[in-house]
Design an enzyme around this catalytic site. Structure first.
Site, PDB file in Angstrom:
ATOM      1  N   HIS A 258       0.844  -1.201   0.000  1.00  0.00           N
ATOM      2  CA  HIS A 258       0.000   0.000   0.000  1.00  0.00           C
ATOM      3  C   HIS A 258       0.870   1.238   0.000  1.00  0.00           C
ATOM      4  O   HIS A 258       1.934   1.247   0.624  1.00  0.00           O
ATOM      5  CB  HIS A 258      -0.927   0.017   1.227  1.00  0.00           C
ATOM      6  CG  HIS A 258      -2.110   0.899   1.035  1.00  0.00           C
ATOM      7  ND1 HIS A 258      -2.061   2.251   1.257  1.00  0.00           N
ATOM      8  CD2 HIS A 258      -3.364   0.615   0.601  1.00  0.00           C
ATOM      9  CE1 HIS A 258      -3.248   2.767   0.982  1.00  0.00           C
ATOM     10  NE2 HIS A 258      -4.056   1.806   0.574  1.00  0.00           N
ATOM     11  N   ASP A 315      -7.948  -5.282  -0.471  1.00  0.00           N
ATOM     12  CA  ASP A 315      -8.439  -6.149  -1.534  1.00  0.00           C
ATOM     13  C   ASP A 315      -8.161  -7.628  -1.285  1.00  0.00           C
ATOM     14  O   ASP A 315      -8.706  -8.479  -1.986  1.00  0.00           O
ATOM     15  CB  ASP A 315      -7.825  -5.723  -2.877  1.00  0.00           C
ATOM     16  CG  ASP A 315      -8.323  -4.349  -3.283  1.00  0.00           C
ATOM     17  OD1 ASP A 315      -9.537  -4.129  -3.182  1.00  0.00           O
ATOM     18  OD2 ASP A 315      -7.511  -3.502  -3.674  1.00  0.00           O
TER      19      ASP A 315
HETATM   20  N1  CMC Z   1       4.056  -7.645  -4.526  1.00  0.00           N
HETATM   21  C1  CMC Z   1       5.396  -7.649  -4.649  1.00  0.00           C
HETATM   22  N2  CMC Z   1       6.159  -6.562  -4.441  1.00  0.00           N
HETATM   23  C2  CMC Z   1       5.554  -5.439  -4.073  1.00  0.00           C
HETATM   24  C3  CMC Z   1       4.148  -5.368  -3.915  1.00  0.00           C
HETATM   25  C4  CMC Z   1       3.410  -6.540  -4.151  1.00  0.00           C
HETATM   26  N3  CMC Z   1       2.084  -6.537  -4.035  1.00  0.00           N
HETATM   27  N4  CMC Z   1       3.820  -4.119  -3.558  1.00  0.00           N
HETATM   28  C5  CMC Z   1       4.965  -3.422  -3.489  1.00  0.00           C
HETATM   29  N5  CMC Z   1       6.012  -4.220  -3.813  1.00  0.00           N
HETATM   30  C6  CMC Z   1       7.425  -3.831  -3.859  1.00  0.00           C
HETATM   31  C7  CMC Z   1       7.736  -3.214  -5.204  1.00  0.00           C
HETATM   32  O1  CMC Z   1       8.157  -4.144  -6.133  1.00  0.00           O
HETATM   33  C8  CMC Z   1       8.803  -2.219  -4.827  1.00  0.00           C
HETATM   34  O2  CMC Z   1      10.014  -2.914  -4.687  1.00  0.00           O
HETATM   35  P1  CMC Z   1      11.428  -2.227  -5.084  1.00  0.00           P
HETATM   36  O3  CMC Z   1      11.588  -1.095  -4.101  1.00  0.00           O
HETATM   37  O4  CMC Z   1      12.433  -3.324  -4.897  1.00  0.00           O
HETATM   38  O5  CMC Z   1      11.299  -1.743  -6.485  1.00  0.00           O
HETATM   39  C9  CMC Z   1       8.390  -1.740  -3.453  1.00  0.00           C
HETATM   40  O6  CMC Z   1       7.631  -2.802  -2.896  1.00  0.00           O
HETATM   41  C10 CMC Z   1       7.539  -0.472  -3.479  1.00  0.00           C
HETATM   42  O7  CMC Z   1       6.452  -0.716  -4.372  1.00  0.00           O
HETATM   43  P2  CMC Z   1       5.772   0.397  -5.270  1.00  0.00           P
HETATM   44  O8  CMC Z   1       4.982  -0.270  -6.350  1.00  0.00           O
HETATM   45  O9  CMC Z   1       6.801   1.412  -5.692  1.00  0.00           O
HETATM   46  O10 CMC Z   1       4.808   1.084  -4.200  1.00  0.00           O
HETATM   47  P3  CMC Z   1       3.664   2.112  -4.518  1.00  0.00           P
HETATM   48  O11 CMC Z   1       3.440   2.861  -3.271  1.00  0.00           O
HETATM   49  O12 CMC Z   1       3.970   2.879  -5.749  1.00  0.00           O
HETATM   50  O13 CMC Z   1       2.431   1.173  -4.886  1.00  0.00           O
HETATM   51  C11 CMC Z   1       0.699  -0.408  -4.662  1.00  0.00           C
HETATM   52  C12 CMC Z   1       1.486   0.724  -3.979  1.00  0.00           C
HETATM   53  C13 CMC Z   1      -0.522  -0.708  -3.834  1.00  0.00           C
HETATM   54  C14 CMC Z   1       0.244   0.072  -6.061  1.00  0.00           C
HETATM   55  C15 CMC Z   1       1.602  -1.649  -4.769  1.00  0.00           C
HETATM   56  O14 CMC Z   1       1.882  -2.137  -3.470  1.00  0.00           O
HETATM   57  C16 CMC Z   1       0.965  -2.747  -5.622  1.00  0.00           C
HETATM   58  O15 CMC Z   1       1.085  -2.707  -6.847  1.00  0.00           O
HETATM   59  N6  CMC Z   1       0.275  -3.751  -4.997  1.00  0.00           N
HETATM   60  C17 CMC Z   1      -0.411  -4.792  -5.733  1.00  0.00           C
HETATM   61  C18 CMC Z   1      -1.721  -4.282  -6.295  1.00  0.00           C
HETATM   62  C19 CMC Z   1      -2.736  -4.049  -5.190  1.00  0.00           C
HETATM   63  O16 CMC Z   1      -2.977  -4.889  -4.329  1.00  0.00           O
HETATM   64  N7  CMC Z   1      -3.408  -2.883  -5.257  1.00  0.00           N
HETATM   65  C20 CMC Z   1      -4.406  -2.508  -4.268  1.00  0.00           C
HETATM   66  C21 CMC Z   1      -4.005  -1.260  -3.560  1.00  0.00           C
HETATM   67  S1  CMC Z   1      -4.817  -0.909  -2.035  1.00  0.00           S
HETATM   68  C22 CMC Z   1      -6.495  -0.815  -2.295  1.00  0.00           C
HETATM   69  C23 CMC Z   1      -6.991  -0.162  -3.534  1.00  0.00           C
HETATM   70  O17 CMC Z   1      -6.475   0.861  -3.977  1.00  0.00           O
HETATM   71  O18 CMC Z   1      -7.979  -0.698  -4.062  1.00  0.00           O
END
Ligand code: CMC
Length: 365
Positions: A258, A315
């Site tokens: 998140h 989710d």
């Molecule tokens: N699985 C594997 N690695 C992850 C995940 C995940 N679900 N989430 C974050 N990471 C890692 C990512 O690869 C990155 O690693 P590195 O620093 O080595 O590159 C690090 O953690 C930071 O991730 P980010 O994508 O830069 O973080 P963000 O704040 O931009 O994105 C997020 C947040 C929710 C989009 C992301 O965690 C994600 O894509 N999660 C999976 C999709 C998901 O479940 N979305 C629902 C979000 S919450 C409720 C909603 O909005 O509906």
């Protein structure tokens, strides 16, 4: 121009009195009240709270619920619109079209007074479940079912979807789902619709912006992603291989991580509890067991081994609840939207009440 925060991470864009998040301590409040406490109320009460700013007293709640019930029915022409909306595409795309068409049957669509906006708000909250259920029934080739006004907002949705009165626990599960999904500060869909509202576009147009943004797999679409993941994993025994495969391909695992929470999402905890209870009532705990196993592996891989705070988000266990409620994955984002619409409306009204057009700058490169 100053430093650019990619993805606007940590940027505070506006003041709001609708919700508060402490992402380090895992606290979420709507209008000052903890979400765990709100989850014990009815969706109608929480919807009233979000839209009007305070909890209703008994009489106000009765009046609000009865206005919602009166508005559950769709305009007679909508039945035809919903039928021709069957394009064999994802439900959210249909819902977006249906909401857009339904705006034309609202005689107050382009009246922007506070009274007209509240009338439209009530119509939107009330008609979302009817539309989602009808679209799904059309998709599977059975006649839509009209609302049952003896039932709560959530129970009535399940009834219109399946034609069966839900058990008490199923009704509780969907009501809690709508409450927990109702609001979450400046998430992508809410931000997008506040931009639309800031141009003084109408409430329906703003809500459609929110729907379009909710769809993406990094936002509300993740709920469908988790349901699809559970289908792919099939058994708790396959969970380890599934996660290792994703990690080795550097792919995201849906339902984890998140932008704001760096600890357990408080909504995920409530969903986890309801998922466990409904799995026990169902007599088949496989979906729940699989989810718990995935959670444990993720904890080990990311928190223990890599020191990265990647916890289940809203989710994750909501998708398990949907599995037990027999909600198809194609419908998951639309069901999410049924709950979220009250929060979206609250944000539009807050934007209209003290508006300045939202127009940031970009750095030319
Ligand atoms: N699985 C594997 N690695 C992850 C995940 C995940 N679900 N989430 C974050 N990471 C890692 C990512 O690869 C990155 O690693 P590195 O620093 O080595 O590159 C690090 O953690 C930071 O991730 P980010 O994508 O830069 O973080 P963000 O704040 O931009 O994105 C997020 C947040 C929710 C989009 C992301 O965690 C994600 O894509 N999660 C999976 C999709 C998901 O479940 N979305 C629902 C979000 S919450 C409720 C909603 O909005 O509906």
């Amino acid at each position: 121009m100053g430093d650019i925060k990619k993805g606007l991470e940590g940027v505070v864009a506006l003041d709001t009195s609708i919700s508060f998040i402490d992402g380090l301590q895992g606290i979420l409040k709507y209008r000052g009240i903890e979400v765990e406490h709100l989850a014990e109320m009815s969706y109608d009460a929480v919807s009233y709270l979000l839209i009007n700013g305070i909890l209703p007293d008994e009489q106000e709640l009765t009046d609000y619920s009865s206005r919602l019930k009166n508005e559950r029915f769709l305009h007679h022409n909508m039945a035809d619109v919903l039928k021709i909306c069957e394009f064999g595409i994802e439900s959210l795309d249909l819902l977006r079209t249906a909401i857009s068409c339904s705006a034309h049957f609202d005689t107050e669509k382009d009246i922007h007074s506070p009274e007209a906006n509240i009338n439209k708000a009530i119509r939107l909250v009330a008609k979302f479940p009817t539309m989602v259920a009808a679209l799904e029934r059309n998709r599977i080739g059975v006649e839509p079912i009209g609302p049952n006004n003896d039932l709560s907002h959530g129970a009535n949705f399940l009834y219109m979807l399946t034609g069966r009165i839900p058990t008490d626990l199923e009704a509780e599960a969907i009501e809690k789902d709508f409450i927990l999904s109702a609001e979450h500060e400046l998430n992508p869909s809410t931000f997008s619709l506040r931009i639309a509202a800031s141009t003084l576009s109408d409430l329906y147009s703003a809500i459609i912006c929110g729907l379009c943004t909710l769809k993406g797999p990094l936002h509300g679409g993740a709920r469908k992603g988790v349901m699809d993941m559970l289908d792919e994993v099939i058994s708790p025994d396959n969970a380890e291989n599934y996660i290792q495969d994703k990690i080795s391909k550097k792919e995201k695992i849906m339902g984890f991580g998140h932008r704001v929470y760096k600890t357990y999402d408080p909504r995920a905890q409530v969903y986890k509890d309801i998922a466990r209870r409904i799995s026990l009532e169902n007599g088949d705990t496989v979906w729940y067991d699989m989810a718990e196993k995935l959670e444990h592996i993720m904890y080990h891989e990311f928190i223990e081994l890599r020191g990265k705070p990647i916890y289940p988000n809203v989710d994750f266990y909501s998708a398990v609840v949907y599995k037990y409620l027999d909600i198809p994955s194609e419908l998951a984002t639309s069901v999410f939207a049924i709950g979220r619409v009250s929060g979206w409306i609250a944000h539009c009204l807050e934007q209209y009440s003290d508006n300045r057009v939202i127009r940031p700058r970009a750095n030319f490169v």
